[in-house]
Design a protein around this motif. Structure first.
Motif, PDB file in Angstrom:
ATOM      1  N   LYS A  22       0.841  -1.201   0.000  1.00  0.00           N
ATOM      2  CA  LYS A  22       0.000   0.000   0.000  1.00  0.00           C
ATOM      3  C   LYS A  22       0.878   1.254   0.000  1.00  0.00           C
ATOM      4  CE  LYS A  22      -2.673  -0.762   3.580  1.00  0.00           C
ATOM      5  NZ  LYS A  22      -3.777  -0.951   4.540  1.00  0.00           N
ATOM      6  N   SER A  23       0.273   2.366  -0.352  1.00  0.00           N
ATOM      7  CA  SER A  23       1.012   3.624  -0.471  1.00  0.00           C
ATOM      8  C   SER A  23       1.612   4.093   0.848  1.00  0.00           C
ATOM      9  CB  SER A  23       0.123   4.712  -1.069  1.00  0.00           C
ATOM     10  OG  SER A  23      -1.021   4.902  -0.263  1.00  0.00           O
ATOM     11  N   ASP A  24       1.087   3.623   1.986  1.00  0.00           N
ATOM     12  CA  ASP A  24       1.672   4.004   3.278  1.00  0.00           C
ATOM     13  C   ASP A  24       2.810   3.071   3.703  1.00  0.00           C
ATOM     14  OD1 ASP A  24       0.353   1.675   4.031  1.00  0.00           O
ATOM     15  OD2 ASP A  24      -0.896   2.635   5.568  1.00  0.00           O
ATOM     16  N   GLY A  25       3.189   2.119   2.817  1.00  0.00           N
ATOM     17  CA  GLY A  25       4.305   1.226   3.102  1.00  0.00           C
ATOM     18  C   GLY A  25       3.923  -0.041   3.836  1.00  0.00           C
ATOM     19  N   THR A  26       2.647  -0.235   4.103  1.00  0.00           N
ATOM     20  CA  THR A  26       2.213  -1.464   4.759  1.00  0.00           C
ATOM     21  C   THR A  26       1.740  -2.460   3.713  1.00  0.00           C
ATOM     22  OG1 THR A  26      -0.035  -0.627   5.067  1.00  0.00           O
ATOM     23  CG2 THR A  26       1.538  -0.249   6.870  1.00  0.00           C
ATOM     24  N   LEU A  27       1.597  -3.698   4.153  1.00  0.00           N
ATOM     25  CA  LEU A  27       1.111  -4.743   3.257  1.00  0.00           C
ATOM     26  C   LEU A  27      -0.402  -4.667   3.173  1.00  0.00           C
ATOM     27  CD1 LEU A  27       3.337  -7.745   4.382  1.00  0.00           C
ATOM     28  CD2 LEU A  27       3.686  -6.207   2.459  1.00  0.00           C
ATOM     29  N   GLY A  28      -0.908  -4.948   1.979  1.00  0.00           N
ATOM     30  CA  GLY A  28      -2.350  -4.898   1.776  1.00  0.00           C
ATOM     31  C   GLY A  28      -2.848  -6.148   1.090  1.00  0.00           C
ATOM     32  N   SER A  29      -3.933  -5.990   0.359  1.00  0.00           N
ATOM     33  CA  SER A  29      -4.528  -7.114  -0.359  1.00  0.00           C
ATOM     34  C   SER A  29      -4.962  -6.635  -1.746  1.00  0.00           C
ATOM     35  CB  SER A  29      -5.729  -7.662   0.405  1.00  0.00           C
ATOM     36  OG  SER A  29      -6.784  -6.712   0.387  1.00  0.00           O
ATOM     37  N   ALA A  30      -5.392  -7.575  -2.558  1.00  0.00           N
ATOM     38  CA  ALA A  30      -5.812  -7.247  -3.922  1.00  0.00           C
ATOM     39  C   ALA A  30      -6.996  -6.295  -3.935  1.00  0.00           C
ATOM     40  CB  ALA A  30      -6.149  -8.527  -4.677  1.00  0.00           C
ATOM     41  N   ASP A  31      -7.754  -6.248  -2.855  1.00  0.00           N
ATOM     42  CA  ASP A  31      -8.950  -5.408  -2.787  1.00  0.00           C
ATOM     43  C   ASP A  31      -8.658  -3.958  -2.431  1.00  0.00           C
ATOM     44  OD1 ASP A  31     -10.471  -7.670  -3.359  1.00  0.00           O
ATOM     45  OD2 ASP A  31     -10.667  -8.184  -1.235  1.00  0.00           O
ATOM     46  N   ASP A  32      -7.444  -3.666  -1.968  1.00  0.00           N
ATOM     47  CA  ASP A  32      -7.111  -2.296  -1.555  1.00  0.00           C
ATOM     48  C   ASP A  32      -7.072  -1.359  -2.759  1.00  0.00           C
ATOM     49  OD1 ASP A  32      -6.845  -2.654   1.236  1.00  0.00           O
ATOM     50  OD2 ASP A  32      -4.856  -3.528   0.956  1.00  0.00           O
ATOM     51  N   THR A  33      -7.565  -0.135  -2.559  1.00  0.00           N
ATOM     52  CA  THR A  33      -7.586   0.852  -3.646  1.00  0.00           C
ATOM     53  C   THR A  33      -6.348   1.741  -3.648  1.00  0.00           C
ATOM     54  OG1 THR A  33      -8.842   2.375  -2.246  1.00  0.00           O
ATOM     55  CG2 THR A  33     -10.097   0.926  -3.720  1.00  0.00           C
ATOM     56  N   ASN A  34      -5.604   1.749  -2.574  1.00  0.00           N
ATOM     57  CA  ASN A  34      -4.425   2.620  -2.478  1.00  0.00           C
ATOM     58  C   ASN A  34      -3.121   1.825  -2.587  1.00  0.00           C
ATOM     59  OD1 ASN A  34      -4.750   1.348  -0.011  1.00  0.00           O
ATOM     60  ND2 ASN A  34      -4.078   3.107   1.195  1.00  0.00           N
ATOM     61  N   LEU A  35      -3.058   0.950  -3.591  1.00  0.00           N
ATOM     62  CA  LEU A  35      -1.864   0.133  -3.759  1.00  0.00           C
ATOM     63  C   LEU A  35      -0.747   0.922  -4.443  1.00  0.00           C
ATOM     64  CD1 LEU A  35      -3.294  -3.334  -4.852  1.00  0.00           C
ATOM     65  CD2 LEU A  35      -2.326  -2.702  -2.629  1.00  0.00           C
ATOM     66  N   LEU A  36       0.439   0.787  -3.908  1.00  0.00           N
ATOM     67  CA  LEU A  36       1.625   1.389  -4.496  1.00  0.00           C
ATOM     68  C   LEU A  36       2.236   0.440  -5.515  1.00  0.00           C
ATOM     69  CD1 LEU A  36       3.759   3.661  -4.441  1.00  0.00           C
ATOM     70  CD2 LEU A  36       4.898   2.400  -2.617  1.00  0.00           C
ATOM     71  N   GLY A  37       2.162  -0.862  -5.215  1.00  0.00           N
ATOM     72  CA  GLY A  37       2.745  -1.833  -6.128  1.00  0.00           C
ATOM     73  C   GLY A  37       2.336  -3.248  -5.790  1.00  0.00           C
ATOM     74  N   ILE A  38       2.562  -4.115  -6.760  1.00  0.00           N
ATOM     75  CA  ILE A  38       2.279  -5.541  -6.605  1.00  0.00           C
ATOM     76  C   ILE A  38       3.523  -6.313  -7.017  1.00  0.00           C
ATOM     77  CG2 ILE A  38       0.857  -7.481  -7.391  1.00  0.00           C
ATOM     78  CD1 ILE A  38      -1.334  -5.418  -8.062  1.00  0.00           C
ATOM     79  N   ILE A  39       3.931  -7.231  -6.178  1.00  0.00           N
ATOM     80  CA  ILE A  39       5.046  -8.133  -6.502  1.00  0.00           C
ATOM     81  C   ILE A  39       4.427  -9.509  -6.683  1.00  0.00           C
ATOM     82  CG2 ILE A  39       7.241  -9.118  -5.753  1.00  0.00           C
ATOM     83  CD1 ILE A  39       7.574  -6.600  -3.967  1.00  0.00           C
ATOM     84  N   PRO A  40       4.375  -9.987  -7.926  1.00  0.00           N
ATOM     85  CA  PRO A  40       3.706 -11.276  -8.156  1.00  0.00           C
ATOM     86  C   PRO A  40       4.488 -12.436  -7.560  1.00  0.00           C
ATOM     87  CG  PRO A  40       4.779 -10.537 -10.151  1.00  0.00           C
ATOM     88  CD  PRO A  40       4.947  -9.434  -9.141  1.00  0.00           C
ATOM     89  N   LYS A  41       3.766 -13.507  -7.265  1.00  0.00           N
ATOM     90  CA  LYS A  41       4.445 -14.706  -6.772  1.00  0.00           C
ATOM     91  C   LYS A  41       5.310 -15.276  -7.891  1.00  0.00           C
ATOM     92  CE  LYS A  41       0.639 -17.888  -7.705  1.00  0.00           C
ATOM     93  NZ  LYS A  41      -0.227 -18.899  -7.125  1.00  0.00           N
ATOM     94  N   ILE A  42       6.444 -15.776  -7.503  1.00  0.00           N
ATOM     95  CA  ILE A  42       7.378 -16.374  -8.455  1.00  0.00           C
ATOM     96  C   ILE A  42       7.837 -17.701  -7.860  1.00  0.00           C
ATOM     97  CG2 ILE A  42       9.527 -16.092  -9.741  1.00  0.00           C
ATOM     98  CD1 ILE A  42       9.262 -13.063  -9.266  1.00  0.00           C
ATOM     99  N   PRO A  43       7.093 -18.773  -8.115  1.00  0.00           N
ATOM    100  CA  PRO A  43       7.501 -20.067  -7.560  1.00  0.00           C
ATOM    101  C   PRO A  43       8.914 -20.439  -8.028  1.00  0.00           C
ATOM    102  CG  PRO A  43       5.305 -20.188  -8.514  1.00  0.00           C
ATOM    103  CD  PRO A  43       5.882 -18.863  -8.907  1.00  0.00           C
ATOM    104  N   VAL A  44       9.699 -20.959  -7.118  1.00  0.00           N
ATOM    105  CA  VAL A  44      11.091 -21.295  -7.403  1.00  0.00           C
ATOM    106  C   VAL A  44      11.192 -22.250  -8.585  1.00  0.00           C
ATOM    107  CG1 VAL A  44      13.180 -22.336  -6.452  1.00  0.00           C
ATOM    108  CG2 VAL A  44      11.760 -20.877  -5.025  1.00  0.00           C
ATOM    109  N   GLN A  45      10.255 -23.202  -8.695  1.00  0.00           N
ATOM    110  CA  GLN A  45      10.331 -24.158  -9.794  1.00  0.00           C
ATOM    111  C   GLN A  45      10.083 -23.526 -11.157  1.00  0.00           C
ATOM    112  OE1 GLN A  45       8.257 -24.403  -7.172  1.00  0.00           O
ATOM    113  NE2 GLN A  45       6.254 -25.096  -7.761  1.00  0.00           N
ATOM    114  N   SER A  46       9.596 -22.279 -11.187  1.00  0.00           N
ATOM    115  CA  SER A  46       9.393 -21.617 -12.483  1.00  0.00           C
ATOM    116  C   SER A  46      10.650 -20.893 -12.966  1.00  0.00           C
ATOM    117  CB  SER A  46       8.232 -20.624 -12.390  1.00  0.00           C
ATOM    118  OG  SER A  46       8.599 -19.499 -11.606  1.00  0.00           O
TER     119      SER A  46
END
Length: 143
Positions: A22-46
């Motif tokens: 989130k824009s305040d530097g805390t962790l959020g969820s997909a439903d949050d409207t004030n997202l600063l960024g998303i880091i997608p999951k990257i499974p090691v086997q990929s």
């Protein structure tokens, strides 16, 4: 270390989870409207080449070992191979009898799981190279 930073570092340690920041530097969820960024999951086997994984029959495109004089020990190779990676036994510098003992044990212990072994060109001792090559052929070591 701040609580926000600690939470982010903890979240980053799990590559199987998507992180919503989130824009305040805390962790959020997909439903949050004030997202600063998303880091997608990257499974090691990929990570790494799918062709490598298919060619060597491993779950992960990682190679470990290949350190001479048994530094890459039977235990290390076994751990890599049982963990889904390609382990390479460090046989260079060992006597052929010891190489055969280790390769025989790995073949038995791993029961068809992939592993490899070093073969360093030794022009000063061609008989060593020939004996170790014969051991690898006998035990069907192809890597």
């Amino acid at each position: 270390m701040t609580k926000k930073l600690q939470e982010l570092l903890t979240a980053l340690a799990d590559p199987d989870k998507t992180i919503y920041l989130k824009s305040d530097g805390t962790l959020g969820s997909a439903d949050d409207t004030n997202l600063l960024g998303i880091i997608p999951k990257i499974p090691v086997q990929s990570l790494g080449s799918p062709d490598f994984r298919a060619e060597y029959g491993v779950k992960y495109a990682y190679v470990g070992g290949a350190m001479v004089c048994g530094i890459s020990s039977r235990a290390m190779v076994k751990a890599f191979s049982e963990g889904g990676c390609l382990g390479i036994f460090g046989s260079s510098g060992l006597q052929p009898a010891r190489v055969e003992e280790e390769i025989d044990a790995l073949s038995t212990d791993l029961q068809g799981k992939p592993f490899g072994a070093c073969l360093i060109h030794t022009p000063q001792d061609p008989s060593w190279e020939e004996k170790v090559t014969e051991i690898y052929l006998k035990h069907q070591v192809r890597v």
